[in-house]
Design a protein around this motif. Structure first.
Motif, PDB file in Angstrom:
ATOM      1  N   CYS A  76       7.539  -7.597   5.905  1.00 20.95           N
ATOM      2  CA  CYS A  76       9.226  -6.828   6.470  1.00 20.95           C
ATOM      3  C   CYS A  76       9.480  -6.439   5.033  1.00 20.95           C
ATOM      4  O   CYS A  76       9.679  -5.191   4.748  1.00 20.95           O
ATOM      5  CB  CYS A  76      10.203  -7.237   6.977  1.00 20.95           C
ATOM      6  SG  CYS A  76       9.832  -7.779   8.613  1.00 20.95           S
ATOM      7  N   TYR A  93       7.198  -3.169   2.928  1.00 20.67           N
ATOM      8  CA  TYR A  93       7.396  -1.893   2.996  1.00 20.67           C
ATOM      9  C   TYR A  93       9.020  -1.132   2.270  1.00 20.67           C
ATOM     10  O   TYR A  93       8.642  -0.351   1.976  1.00 20.67           O
ATOM     11  CB  TYR A  93       8.267  -2.024   4.139  1.00 20.67           C
ATOM     12  CG  TYR A  93       6.153  -1.826   5.628  1.00 20.67           C
ATOM     13  CD1 TYR A  93       5.737  -0.723   5.350  1.00 20.67           C
ATOM     14  CD2 TYR A  93       6.373  -3.087   5.857  1.00 20.67           C
ATOM     15  CE1 TYR A  93       4.448  -1.045   6.024  1.00 20.67           C
ATOM     16  CE2 TYR A  93       5.080  -3.317   6.648  1.00 20.67           C
ATOM     17  CZ  TYR A  93       4.546  -2.540   6.627  1.00 20.67           C
ATOM     18  OH  TYR A  93       3.626  -2.386   7.627  1.00 20.67           O
ATOM     19  N   THR A 151      -1.705  -1.563   5.919  1.00 23.21           N
ATOM     20  CA  THR A 151      -0.997  -0.610   6.123  1.00 23.21           C
ATOM     21  C   THR A 151      -1.739   0.261   5.128  1.00 23.21           C
ATOM     22  O   THR A 151      -2.190   2.049   5.338  1.00 23.21           O
ATOM     23  CB  THR A 151       0.465  -0.543   5.139  1.00 23.21           C
ATOM     24  OG1 THR A 151       0.929  -1.425   5.860  1.00 23.21           O
ATOM     25  CG2 THR A 151       0.889   1.157   5.014  1.00 23.21           C
ATOM     26  N   ASN A 180      13.300   9.458   9.424  1.00 16.03           N
ATOM     27  CA  ASN A 180      12.222   9.602   8.140  1.00 16.03           C
ATOM     28  C   ASN A 180      11.211   9.664   9.219  1.00 16.03           C
ATOM     29  O   ASN A 180      11.128   9.047   9.732  1.00 16.03           O
ATOM     30  CB  ASN A 180      12.237   8.117   8.048  1.00 16.03           C
ATOM     31  CG  ASN A 180      11.567   8.120   6.455  1.00 16.03           C
ATOM     32  OD1 ASN A 180       9.845   9.115   7.071  1.00 16.03           O
ATOM     33  ND2 ASN A 180      11.568   7.463   5.861  1.00 16.03           N
ATOM     34  N   ALA A 214       8.119   7.936   8.552  1.00 16.34           N
ATOM     35  CA  ALA A 214       8.612   6.673   8.725  1.00 16.34           C
ATOM     36  C   ALA A 214       8.018   6.542  10.602  1.00 16.34           C
ATOM     37  O   ALA A 214       6.720   5.614  11.406  1.00 16.34           O
ATOM     38  CB  ALA A 214       9.636   5.965   8.867  1.00 16.34           C
ATOM     39  N   ALA A 226       3.980   4.449  12.476  1.00 15.09           N
ATOM     40  CA  ALA A 226       5.035   3.630  12.944  1.00 15.09           C
ATOM     41  C   ALA A 226       3.591   3.743  13.917  1.00 15.09           C
ATOM     42  O   ALA A 226       3.860   2.819  15.353  1.00 15.09           O
ATOM     43  CB  ALA A 226       6.534   3.356  12.962  1.00 15.09           C
ATOM     44  N   LEU A 231       2.781  -1.801  11.313  1.00 17.97           N
ATOM     45  CA  LEU A 231       3.751  -0.643  10.667  1.00 17.97           C
ATOM     46  C   LEU A 231       5.024  -1.249  11.663  1.00 17.97           C
ATOM     47  O   LEU A 231       5.810   0.488  11.734  1.00 17.97           O
ATOM     48  CB  LEU A 231       3.023  -0.121  10.879  1.00 17.97           C
ATOM     49  CG  LEU A 231       1.904   0.767   9.788  1.00 17.97           C
ATOM     50  CD1 LEU A 231       0.619   1.189  10.165  1.00 17.97           C
ATOM     51  CD2 LEU A 231       2.316   0.917   8.877  1.00 17.97           C
ATOM     52  N   LEU A 246       8.850   0.001  10.901  1.00 17.08           N
ATOM     53  CA  LEU A 246       8.934   1.158   9.885  1.00 17.08           C
ATOM     54  C   LEU A 246       9.818   2.138  11.737  1.00 17.08           C
ATOM     55  O   LEU A 246      10.405   3.180  11.200  1.00 17.08           O
ATOM     56  CB  LEU A 246       7.879   2.013   9.663  1.00 17.08           C
ATOM     57  CG  LEU A 246       6.865   1.142   8.093  1.00 17.08           C
ATOM     58  CD1 LEU A 246       5.885   2.315   8.186  1.00 17.08           C
ATOM     59  CD2 LEU A 246       8.117   1.443   6.820  1.00 17.08           C
ATOM     60  N   SER A 247       9.590   1.193  12.192  1.00 19.66           N
ATOM     61  CA  SER A 247      10.497   1.494  13.468  1.00 19.66           C
ATOM     62  C   SER A 247      12.052   0.989  13.595  1.00 19.66           C
ATOM     63  O   SER A 247      11.964  -0.325  13.354  1.00 19.66           O
ATOM     64  CB  SER A 247       9.624   1.364  15.063  1.00 19.66           C
ATOM     65  OG  SER A 247      10.619   2.091  16.061  1.00 19.66           O
ATOM     66  N   TRP A 263       4.722   3.876   0.703  1.00 18.00           N
ATOM     67  CA  TRP A 263       3.854   4.206   1.810  1.00 18.00           C
ATOM     68  C   TRP A 263       4.632   5.868   1.884  1.00 18.00           C
ATOM     69  O   TRP A 263       3.368   6.091   2.506  1.00 18.00           O
ATOM     70  CB  TRP A 263       4.056   3.403   2.740  1.00 18.00           C
ATOM     71  CG  TRP A 263       5.432   3.272   3.007  1.00 18.00           C
ATOM     72  CD1 TRP A 263       6.444   1.590   2.540  1.00 18.00           C
ATOM     73  CD2 TRP A 263       6.618   3.677   3.995  1.00 18.00           C
ATOM     74  NE1 TRP A 263       6.915   1.695   2.690  1.00 18.00           N
ATOM     75  CE2 TRP A 263       7.922   3.057   3.581  1.00 18.00           C
ATOM     76  CE3 TRP A 263       6.765   5.372   4.790  1.00 18.00           C
ATOM     77  CZ2 TRP A 263       8.687   3.433   4.277  1.00 18.00           C
ATOM     78  CZ3 TRP A 263       7.944   5.430   4.669  1.00 18.00           C
ATOM     79  CH2 TRP A 263       8.640   4.902   4.711  1.00 18.00           C
ATOM     80  N   GLN A 264       4.920   6.131   1.236  1.00 19.24           N
ATOM     81  CA  GLN A 264       6.259   7.653   1.708  1.00 19.24           C
ATOM     82  C   GLN A 264       5.169   8.319   0.351  1.00 19.24           C
ATOM     83  O   GLN A 264       5.910   8.144  -1.077  1.00 19.24           O
ATOM     84  CB  GLN A 264       8.036   6.971   1.652  1.00 19.24           C
ATOM     85  CG  GLN A 264       8.251   8.576   1.744  1.00 19.24           C
ATOM     86  CD  GLN A 264      10.055   8.230   2.805  1.00 19.24           C
ATOM     87  OE1 GLN A 264      10.322   7.262   3.144  1.00 19.24           O
ATOM     88  NE2 GLN A 264      11.051   8.962   1.982  1.00 19.24           N
TER      89      GLN A 264
END
Length: 754
Positions: free
Chosen positions: A19, A22, A68, A153, A156, A160, A335, A338-339, A743-744
């Protein structure tokens, strides 16, 4: 089983590593590999066994970064324009349809052989059966959403759900190909067949059938947008889809019925618990399959399977099962972190277990009341953080709705699919229809509270306060915990000082929305589209502590400028509304008049509109607002074109000077006249545009002109929402969402001035 208990000791650290990965700004694995190696060596020595926890955390980080990175390599490249592509697609899910378009997820094979998953939109609303294959031509772009302080987002969400790009099908450019036949295609067609079972009841019970489709096969698009609006103030969104709650409750109901049937058999059944557990697992798997194995149902299905395999008195405790379930979910798909649903479901389950440990020997009715109290109290913090609102009557509504939905509507919906009797389907549709009507009526009186977005430390402190409140004794800190929660709900962001104005340019995609805050007043210039106002603007205005507007300015009648006018008017109740085309609205509106000026808390505001020729386009009617604080000014011109800009030059000339210019018409080449730009002479020019918009805004000619004049260009499609303060101090911009994990792709921090 001893091995499982040993694994449960370090599993929490592995989960924390997955976790936490991320939140990292960079996806460099080598330092973590080095740390893992060092810790693995140290834990061999006596007295250093605690290093195994650090090793587990490093292993979790490495695993998440690796998985990821594989998904990120399948994302569509980040380019400022959409690209036309000829591709072969396979429809993998039931299309979602509304009045404007069809939307569906498809597996895509690119010309270079690469496989991706896209979210496709078809505005011609053609038929796209699940499992069908097509050769199409589509306009493709990377998934980059709006970025503000709070809100949805999109990046994200896409990661996800393993979606690599968004695309629009080009009209008339598709060719049917032979369909494939696999278990996924069979499952999708089965779900589509189940969805069509209530077709005879649609005319009489339209809302009821839509609700049944959402509950039985996870077809949430069957419910209109108006229906989802009534679920939010009631706190029932989690019930109107195949959620983990439905899967768990239905599995328990099936297991209970199985147990009762076994009691009445003429022969004695040895170890009946085997049959009840198998029934629960089979029910969970079948119901999850009806939902297309959506992520929330996967979690509940895995938890039920783990309980069935490991539950024995003294084997695993409740929280050990909880950690084991999270670990298996993340092992399958890291992933999922991210939810938002991942956090809501698992944290609420944890809160219920935390609260239940101290009341395990209480009466059943008392346990139910305490469970509802625990879920409601935790939801105040979790829902407020995730969605920015607190549905005040949600605990009461959920106390009645949960048993009704899970014990009546859901079993009845499934029975009407299994048993081919029309009267059963009619009964299910009838009850669902009247349920929706009752919810519509209750939602009309349901109050909501919208807390401002507090600092992260206060959110974490409030979560700890909730956990302490749920303890049997609460460590005698309950008054302090309640005070912390009250502080969270009553938090107000600091206001601008006298004589200063805070300018926020909100990221609303291809549209415009600028708010101006003084010490005691609030003004909003334009609202963006109706969707942007609902999903981005309104939540962020509330998060900024803006509850009412003193003035709403609608530059002109164009959907990307005034599309959210009705919504903003209803929720923020502006004291006055001023518009460039007042005749276009059904509610009272005043016209923009050049020369109208006023002062708020030491800040000067004025409209500079000039007379417009009769045959001019609607863009020329745009309101022109200039705000001056100390020796700084901002000029906002809506969609004003070059003709209107020349009229402003003739009327005001050097009095147009402003440090900040919101580019007219989003940076179109039909605005930003060279003499107008040189006269305003801004230090910063802001283009409020959508990512990869089809108009090419801001236009290359405008960008070249700004670069030639030494003006810094800021774009919302690159950096998201931003704010600055007009005061005696130099102008300094800051992002509304400044931290970007690895990741963004937005905000692009390099695009901001240093």
């Amino acid at each position: 089983m001893a091995k499982i208990r040993f694994a449960c000791a370090w599993l929490p650290w592995w989960v924390v590593g997955v976790c936490g990965s991320y939140l990292l700004p960079q996806s460099v694995i080598l330092p973590w590999l080095s740390a893992l190696f060092i810790l693995a060596v140290l834990m061999i020595w006596p007295g250093w066994q605690c290093c195994r926890y650090g090793s587990a955390m490093c292993a979790g980080v490495i695993f998440a970064l690796w998985r990821t990175d594989m998904i990120l390599q399948q994302q569509w490249p980040l380019t400022d324009k959409t690209q036309l592509q000829n591709v072969v697609i396979k429809v993998t899910d039931i299309p979602q349809q509304n009045q404007q378009r069809s939307r569906f997820v498809a597996q895509v094979r690119l010309p270079n052989g690469q496989q991706q998953q896209w979210l496709l939109t078809d505005y011609t609303k053609q038929q796209w059966p699940p499992g069908s294959r097509w050769q199409i031509r589509a306009k493709v772009r990377a998934i980059i959403g709006d970025t503000n302080k709070v809100g949805f987002n999109q990046e994200a969400w896409a990661l996800a759900n393993h979606i690599g790009a968004m695309a629009t099908v080009v009209k008339g450019e598709r060719k049917a190909l032979p369909a494939t036949s696999g278990w996924q295609e069979w499952l999708s067609r089965w779900r589509l067949w189940c969805s069509a079972r209530w077709q005879a009841q649609v005319q009489t019970y339209p809302q009821g059938v839509a609700l049944l489709k959402a509950l039985a096969v996870g077809e949430q698009s069957a419910l209109p947008a108006a229906a989802w609006q009534i679920f939010r103030p009631l706190g029932l969104n989690h019930l109107v889809s195949i959620s983990g709650l439905h899967v768990g409750m239905l599995a328990m109901l099936a297991a209970w019925l199985c147990g009762k049937c076994l009691q009445y058999l003429p022969v004695r059944i040895h170890q009946p618990w085997i049959y009840t557990r198998c029934t629960a697992v089979l029910t969970a798997i079948l119901y999850s399959a009806l939902a297309g194995f959506a992520v929330p149902t996967q979690r509940s299905m895995l938890m039920i399977i783990i309980l069935a395999l490991t539950w024995r008195r003294g084997y695993l405790r409740a929280f050990q099962v909880w950690w084991l379930t999270i670990a298996i979910v993340l092992l399958f798909d890291p992933l999922a972190v991210l939810s938002v649903g991942f956090w809501l479901s698992f944290l609420l389950v944890a809160v219920l277990m935390w609260a239940g440990e101290g009341y395990g020997h209480s009466a059943k009715w008392r346990q139910l009341v305490l469970a509802q109290w625990a879920a409601g109290l935790a939801s105040v913090v979790l829902v407020a953080f995730c969605f920015g609102s607190v549905p005040l009557i949600s605990p009461l509504v959920n106390a009645l709705a949960i048993p009704w939905f899970t014990l009546v509507l859901v079993p009845l919906a499934l029975l009407s699919l299994i048993i081919p009797v029309d009267i059963l389907r009619t009964l299910a549709a009838y009850l669902s229809e009247h349920t929706m009507r009752l919810l519509h009526w209750v939602a009309g009186y349901a109050p909501e509270y919208y807390p401002a977005h507090a600092p992260l430390a206060l959110w974490l402190l409030s979560l700890i306060a909730v956990l302490l409140l749920l303890l049997p004794r609460g460590w005698y800190l309950r008054p302090l915990c309640l005070l912390i929660l009250l502080l969270l709900l009553s938090y107000r962001p600091p206001r601008p000082a006298q004589g200063e104005a805070v300018i926020r340019v909100w990221d609303v995609g291809q549209g415009l929305a600028v708010s101006i805050s003084t010490a005691k007043h609030e003004l909003l210039f334009d609202t963006g589209t109706a969707y942007a106002a609902q999903s981005a603007l309104l939540p962020n205005l509330r998060a900024a502590g803006i509850k009412r507007l003193d003035m709403l300015v609608l530059s002109h009648n164009d959907s990307d400028h005034d599309g959210g006018a009705t919504l903003i008017k209803r929720h923020l109740q502006p004291h006055s509304i001023i518009a460039g085309q007042p005749q276009a609205y059904s509610f009272p509106v005043q016209a923009c008049r050049g020369g109208l000026n006023w002062q708020w808390d030491g800040v000067w505001l004025e409209f500079l509109n000039q007379p417009v020729a009769a045959k001019s386009g609607k863009n020329e009617y745009s309101c022109v607002l200039r705000v001056v604080s100390a020796d700084k000014a901002i000029l906002i011109t809506g969609d004003l074109g070059k003709k209107g800009e020349r009229a402003l030059l003739a009327a005001y000339n050097d009095n147009l000077f402003s440090q900040i210019l919101i580019l007219g018409h989003h940076g179109s080449r039909h605005s930003s006249d060279v003499n107008f730009i040189r006269t305003v002479a801004p230090q910063y020019a802001v283009a409020s545009v959508g990512f990869a918009n089809p108009y090419g805004h801001p236009h290359v000619q405008v960008r070249q002109l700004l670069a030639q004049e030494g003006i810094t260009l800021l774009r919302t499609d690159q950096v998201g929402g931003m704010q600055t303060t007009l005061s005696a101090r130099p102008v300094r911009w800051k992002l509304l969402h400044s931290y970007r994990p690895y990741w963004q792709r937005k905000p692009r921090l390099e695009a901001m001035p240093k």
